[in-house]
Design a protein around this motif. Structure first.
Motif, PDB file in Angstrom:
ATOM      1  N   MET A  79       0.869  -1.192   0.000  1.00  0.00           N
ATOM      2  CA  MET A  79       0.000   0.000   0.000  1.00  0.00           C
ATOM      3  C   MET A  79       0.897   1.231   0.000  1.00  0.00           C
ATOM      4  O   MET A  79       1.693   1.444   0.910  1.00  0.00           O
ATOM      5  CB  MET A  79      -0.866  -0.016   1.256  1.00  0.00           C
ATOM      6  N   SER A  80       0.844   2.023  -1.048  1.00  0.00           N
ATOM      7  CA  SER A  80       1.642   3.239  -1.086  1.00  0.00           C
ATOM      8  C   SER A  80       0.967   4.324  -0.267  1.00  0.00           C
ATOM      9  O   SER A  80      -0.184   4.209   0.126  1.00  0.00           O
ATOM     10  CB  SER A  80       1.823   3.702  -2.539  1.00  0.00           C
ATOM     11  N   GLN A  81       1.725   5.376  -0.019  1.00  0.00           N
ATOM     12  CA  GLN A  81       1.245   6.381   0.922  1.00  0.00           C
ATOM     13  C   GLN A  81       0.359   7.432   0.261  1.00  0.00           C
ATOM     14  O   GLN A  81       0.767   8.563   0.010  1.00  0.00           O
ATOM     15  CB  GLN A  81       2.432   7.038   1.622  1.00  0.00           C
ATOM     16  N   ALA A  82      -0.866   7.068  -0.026  1.00  0.00           N
ATOM     17  CA  ALA A  82      -1.846   8.043  -0.507  1.00  0.00           C
ATOM     18  C   ALA A  82      -2.502   8.682   0.705  1.00  0.00           C
ATOM     19  O   ALA A  82      -2.306   8.268   1.835  1.00  0.00           O
ATOM     20  CB  ALA A  82      -2.895   7.349  -1.379  1.00  0.00           C
ATOM     21  N   THR A  83      -3.293   9.702   0.457  1.00  0.00           N
ATOM     22  CA  THR A  83      -4.007  10.302   1.583  1.00  0.00           C
ATOM     23  C   THR A  83      -5.085   9.347   2.058  1.00  0.00           C
ATOM     24  O   THR A  83      -5.615   8.541   1.301  1.00  0.00           O
ATOM     25  CB  THR A  83      -4.649  11.633   1.144  1.00  0.00           C
ATOM     26  N   GLN A  84      -5.442   9.444   3.329  1.00  0.00           N
ATOM     27  CA  GLN A  84      -6.347   8.470   3.895  1.00  0.00           C
ATOM     28  C   GLN A  84      -7.747   8.541   3.297  1.00  0.00           C
ATOM     29  O   GLN A  84      -8.481   7.558   3.321  1.00  0.00           O
ATOM     30  CB  GLN A  84      -6.409   8.638   5.414  1.00  0.00           C
ATOM     31  N   THR A  85      -8.122   9.659   2.726  1.00  0.00           N
ATOM     32  CA  THR A  85      -9.440   9.738   2.097  1.00  0.00           C
ATOM     33  C   THR A  85      -9.511   8.876   0.844  1.00  0.00           C
ATOM     34  O   THR A  85     -10.592   8.531   0.387  1.00  0.00           O
ATOM     35  CB  THR A  85      -9.764  11.198   1.729  1.00  0.00           C
ATOM     36  N   ASP A  86      -8.340   8.513   0.280  1.00  0.00           N
ATOM     37  CA  ASP A  86      -8.311   7.687  -0.931  1.00  0.00           C
ATOM     38  C   ASP A  86      -8.300   6.194  -0.618  1.00  0.00           C
ATOM     39  O   ASP A  86      -8.312   5.370  -1.522  1.00  0.00           O
ATOM     40  CB  ASP A  86      -7.061   8.010  -1.773  1.00  0.00           C
ATOM     41  N   ILE A  87      -8.243   5.806   0.643  1.00  0.00           N
ATOM     42  CA  ILE A  87      -8.045   4.413   1.018  1.00  0.00           C
ATOM     43  C   ILE A  87      -9.343   3.622   0.860  1.00  0.00           C
ATOM     44  O   ILE A  87     -10.407   4.040   1.299  1.00  0.00           O
ATOM     45  CB  ILE A  87      -7.556   4.325   2.479  1.00  0.00           C
ATOM     46  N   ASP A  88      -9.225   2.462   0.211  1.00  0.00           N
ATOM     47  CA  ASP A  88     -10.344   1.537   0.128  1.00  0.00           C
ATOM     48  C   ASP A  88     -10.246   0.580   1.306  1.00  0.00           C
ATOM     49  O   ASP A  88      -9.285  -0.182   1.420  1.00  0.00           O
ATOM     50  CB  ASP A  88     -10.292   0.754  -1.186  1.00  0.00           C
ATOM     51  N   VAL A  89     -11.232   0.612   2.182  1.00  0.00           N
ATOM     52  CA  VAL A  89     -11.242  -0.245   3.366  1.00  0.00           C
ATOM     53  C   VAL A  89     -11.952  -1.551   3.008  1.00  0.00           C
ATOM     54  O   VAL A  89     -13.101  -1.540   2.547  1.00  0.00           O
ATOM     55  CB  VAL A  89     -11.943   0.449   4.548  1.00  0.00           C
TER      56      VAL A  89
ATOM     57  N   GLY B  86      -0.579  10.280  11.917  1.00  0.00           N
ATOM     58  CA  GLY B  86      -1.671   9.989  11.012  1.00  0.00           C
ATOM     59  C   GLY B  86      -1.656  10.801   9.733  1.00  0.00           C
ATOM     60  O   GLY B  86      -2.681  10.925   9.065  1.00  0.00           O
ATOM     61  N   VAL B  87      -0.493  11.362   9.376  1.00  0.00           N
ATOM     62  CA  VAL B  87      -0.403  12.177   8.169  1.00  0.00           C
ATOM     63  C   VAL B  87       0.320  11.383   7.090  1.00  0.00           C
ATOM     64  O   VAL B  87       1.374  10.799   7.337  1.00  0.00           O
ATOM     65  CB  VAL B  87       0.353  13.495   8.445  1.00  0.00           C
ATOM     66  N   ASP B  88      -0.255  11.341   5.897  1.00  0.00           N
ATOM     67  CA  ASP B  88       0.352  10.639   4.782  1.00  0.00           C
ATOM     68  C   ASP B  88       0.596  11.604   3.639  1.00  0.00           C
ATOM     69  O   ASP B  88      -0.025  12.672   3.558  1.00  0.00           O
ATOM     70  CB  ASP B  88      -0.560   9.516   4.288  1.00  0.00           C
ATOM     71  N   ALA B  89       1.486  11.198   2.755  1.00  0.00           N
ATOM     72  CA  ALA B  89       1.703  11.935   1.514  1.00  0.00           C
ATOM     73  C   ALA B  89       2.199  10.937   0.492  1.00  0.00           C
ATOM     74  O   ALA B  89       2.900   9.977   0.839  1.00  0.00           O
ATOM     75  CB  ALA B  89       2.737  13.050   1.722  1.00  0.00           C
ATOM     76  N   PRO B  90       1.867  11.106  -0.779  1.00  0.00           N
ATOM     77  CA  PRO B  90       2.348  10.170  -1.798  1.00  0.00           C
ATOM     78  C   PRO B  90       3.871  10.166  -1.862  1.00  0.00           C
ATOM     79  O   PRO B  90       4.517  11.198  -1.647  1.00  0.00           O
ATOM     80  CB  PRO B  90       1.736  10.718  -3.106  1.00  0.00           C
ATOM     81  N   GLY B  91       4.444   9.011  -2.190  1.00  0.00           N
ATOM     82  CA  GLY B  91       5.904   8.907  -2.284  1.00  0.00           C
ATOM     83  C   GLY B  91       6.480   9.738  -3.403  1.00  0.00           C
ATOM     84  O   GLY B  91       7.617  10.205  -3.315  1.00  0.00           O
ATOM     85  N   ILE B  92       5.733   9.916  -4.476  1.00  0.00           N
ATOM     86  CA  ILE B  92       6.160  10.805  -5.562  1.00  0.00           C
ATOM     87  C   ILE B  92       5.028  11.783  -5.846  1.00  0.00           C
ATOM     88  O   ILE B  92       3.857  11.476  -5.609  1.00  0.00           O
ATOM     89  CB  ILE B  92       6.546  10.023  -6.840  1.00  0.00           C
ATOM     90  N   ASP B  93       5.386  12.956  -6.331  1.00  0.00           N
ATOM     91  CA  ASP B  93       4.398  14.009  -6.590  1.00  0.00           C
ATOM     92  C   ASP B  93       3.460  13.564  -7.719  1.00  0.00           C
ATOM     93  O   ASP B  93       3.908  13.300  -8.844  1.00  0.00           O
ATOM     94  CB  ASP B  93       5.128  15.302  -6.974  1.00  0.00           C
ATOM     95  N   LEU B  94       2.178  13.473  -7.431  1.00  0.00           N
ATOM     96  CA  LEU B  94       1.213  12.999  -8.417  1.00  0.00           C
ATOM     97  C   LEU B  94       0.783  14.085  -9.397  1.00  0.00           C
ATOM     98  O   LEU B  94       0.131  13.788 -10.404  1.00  0.00           O
ATOM     99  CB  LEU B  94      -0.026  12.437  -7.698  1.00  0.00           C
TER     100      LEU B  94
END
Length: 587
Positions: A1-11, A115-123
């Motif tokens: 799981m790459s580091q997207a923002t938590q609002t993008d996470i599929d639970v 609890g803060v995430d950021a993508p590994g590369i700039d999207l």
């Protein structure tokens, strides 16, 4: 799981916290698999599943768990811990789970919130994509589709993902794109972008692993000359506190002839990583003249960061290294230090109440070390290119005790051993690599390269230097008992030659503009100059010249100054002539 923002996470499932023990959290009613990424508590702290027993799932959390309590939610993503791979990783500083620290700092300042995430590369950043395939071409997994100028020093090669089935190219684009936009379409319906994801604990596939036959030229005389490391080789740098492990690794990162450098600061002191972060952006690359960071990726996981993230940071680093290796690059990976990584494993293991091994380390310590170092090597990639990863791990044995488990298990795996010595460091002898304890098992397979590219008698001259240093070590024991003057003249002369080898060859000034980097050709000429003094001095001794007169010639002290000479070839030629003239005058 790459580091997207938590609002993008599929639970995919949700459970409840049962207990909390430092970074180890147990949850119930969570439908999960081993190594799934989960988010714990209301704060959404990132974690990874490490044990499943019945309805109880054990999670190691990559952030501080204070304030987390039983009954809180645990959300499972159903995907393993992965890294974002694509253009933009170079000239970037990440934490242990590939969160870019500059992005996090811009959001919250110097101290990171939980609890803060950021993508590994700039999207959102766009890159100029130049295709290397056309419509109708058939491509397979790993094939290179196009080129992106990632930095001034490195061209990023956009590849077909290794798990792709491949197919015929039906559409290809050129121009400016961000990493999420499709640049190539295949007849199978697959759309390929510049961004890939890959699980960090799984090695990327290769065609074949070969025996390395080229040296990683480090620019450090004691390493290139006496204990060389192959491109695709493994090395350990053990040493006690203050012996120069970090400086040695930084010199390797700065001056080694690798195409890409991945530097992992694993659990080291914050001030040392600060020095790296401050220095590297300003350092010129001796190979290209551009900034050194243009071919460097830094992973900073300092000793005050969460312990569980320290356990994952080496996997993050080796996966990034494998990605650039797949492009056909030679990668130098520095892990500073694997002892802190092992200590993180020990802490997690004790909280899991696993059966401890030697000195409390987990029983699988040797296996984990081997898994890490075995991902290094010289490889034939699945796309037909050849690339390498050279892994150098610093080891910090408590009290400088090389018999402790991390050092001993590392020595069973690596083939180059650079033993740092606190006594040499105290005497200001740097690099403080002990030449009697260190070794390299690559010497024989690298000798043909040195013979072809440097000098035909490279192995013989190196062996001469080793023999002189070995003899000096034996004589020093006698000198401590009876004094140097009690030795025969020939042994006194051997000690003098060995002193020039130590001071003129083995010592190197990392802060001198010229001496900080010494190509193999220069190292060879220093050997030759000292050997010229040796041969002429023993010839004079046999002719009856007193040893005091031999060692007092004006030319001899200049042997120690070869390393600081820019035009070293002319300097050595003149010096050898002066040594011959001054000694032959005496007989």
């Amino acid at each position: 799981m790459s580091q997207a923002t938590q609002t993008d996470i599929d639970v995919v499932s949700e459970g409840r916290i049962e207990s909390v023990s430092g970074p180890v959290v147990t949850a119930t009613d969570l439908d999960a698999r081993m190594n799934d990424v989960v988010y714990v508590g209301q704060e959404g702290l990132m974690g990874e599943v490490i044990e499943i027993e019945g309805n109880v799932t054990t999670i190691q959390v990559y952030e501080e768990t204070s304030g987390i309590s039983p009954g809180g939610p645990v959300k499972n993503t159903g995907e393993p811990l992965s890294v974002d791979l694509g253009p933009g990783m170079l000239d970037t500083i990440y934490d242990g789970v590939q969160r870019p620290l500059d992005v996090l700092e811009s959001r919250m300042g110097a101290f990171l919130d939980r609890g803060v995430d950021a993508p590994g590369i700039d999207l959102e950043e766009t890159w100029e994509f130049t295709p290397e395939v056309t419509e109708g071409d058939v491509v397979e997994a790993g094939d290179i589709l196009g080129i992106v100028p990632e930095t001034k020093s490195v061209d990023h090669k956009v590849m077909v993902p290794p798990d792709s089935e491949g197919g015929e190219v039906t559409a290809v684009e050129s121009g400016e794109f961000d990493v999420t936009e499709t640049v190539v379409e295949l007849d199978s319906g697959e759309e390929i972008a510049m961004r890939q994801e890959w699980p960090v604990r799984q090695a990327r596939p290769t065609e074949n692993k070969r025996s390395p036959d080229r040296p990683l030229v480090t620019g450090q005389r004691v390493q290139d000359g006496l204990f060389p490391l192959a491109k695709g080789g493994t090395a350990a740098i053990p040493g006690p506190f203050g012996s120069g492990k970090t400086v040695t690794q930084q010199s390797l990162a700065k001056f080694s002839d690798a195409d890409i450098v991945v530097y992992i600061g694993c659990g080291e002191r914050g001030n040392e990583m600060t020095e790296v972060i401050d220095d590297f952006p300003d350092l010129p690359d001796p190979q290209t003249g551009n900034a050194l960071m243009a071919r460097t990726c830094l992973i900073a996981n300092t000793s005050n960061m969460p312990v569980a993230a320290r356990e994952s940071c080496v996997y993050t680093g080796i996966t990034i290294a494998e990605f650039y290796r797949d492009m056909g690059y030679d990668v130098a990976l520095m892990a500073d230090s694997t002892s802190r990584w092992a200590e993180a494993m020990r802490e997690i293991s004790s909280r899991l109440e696993e059966m401890p091994g030697e000195e409390g380390y987990p029983a699988y310590l040797a296996a984990r070390l081997a898994q890490f170092y075995e991902r290094a090597g010289l490889f034939e990639n699945i796309n037909g290119t050849e690339g390498s990863i050279s892994a150098v791990g610093a080891v910090s044995p408590p009290g400088g005790d090389f018999s402790e488990p991390v050092t001993q298990n590392t020595l069973r795996i690596v083939k180059t051993f650079w033993a740092l010595d606190a006594d040499l460091a105290e005497r200001r002898h740097f690099p403080s690599i002990n030449w009697t304890e260190s070794y390299s098992l690559y010497k024989d397979q690298l000798d043909p390269w040195f013979v072809e590219n440097v000098a035909e008698d490279w192995p013989e001259v190196r062996q001469w230097a080793v023999d002189v240093l070995d003899e000096e070590s034996e004589l020093q024991e006698i000198v401590q008992l009876v004094g140097k003057d009690a030795l025969p003249d020939d042994q006194q002369l051997t000690l003098e030659v060995a002193r020039y080898l130590r001071e003129g060859f083995l010592q190197q000034n990392a802060f001198h503009d010229v001496d900080q980097f010494s190509p193999p050709e220069k190292s060879y000429l220093i050997w030759q100059a000292i050997k010229t003094f040796n041969d002429e001095a023993f010839a004079a001794l046999e002719a009856g010249v007193p040893v005091e007169e031999i060692t007092a010639i004006d030319a001899a002290p200049r042997l120690n100054r070869i390393g600081t000479q820019e035009d070293y070839e002319a300097y050595v030629e003149e010096l050898q002539g002066d040594i011959e003239d001054q000694l032959r005058e005496k007989y």
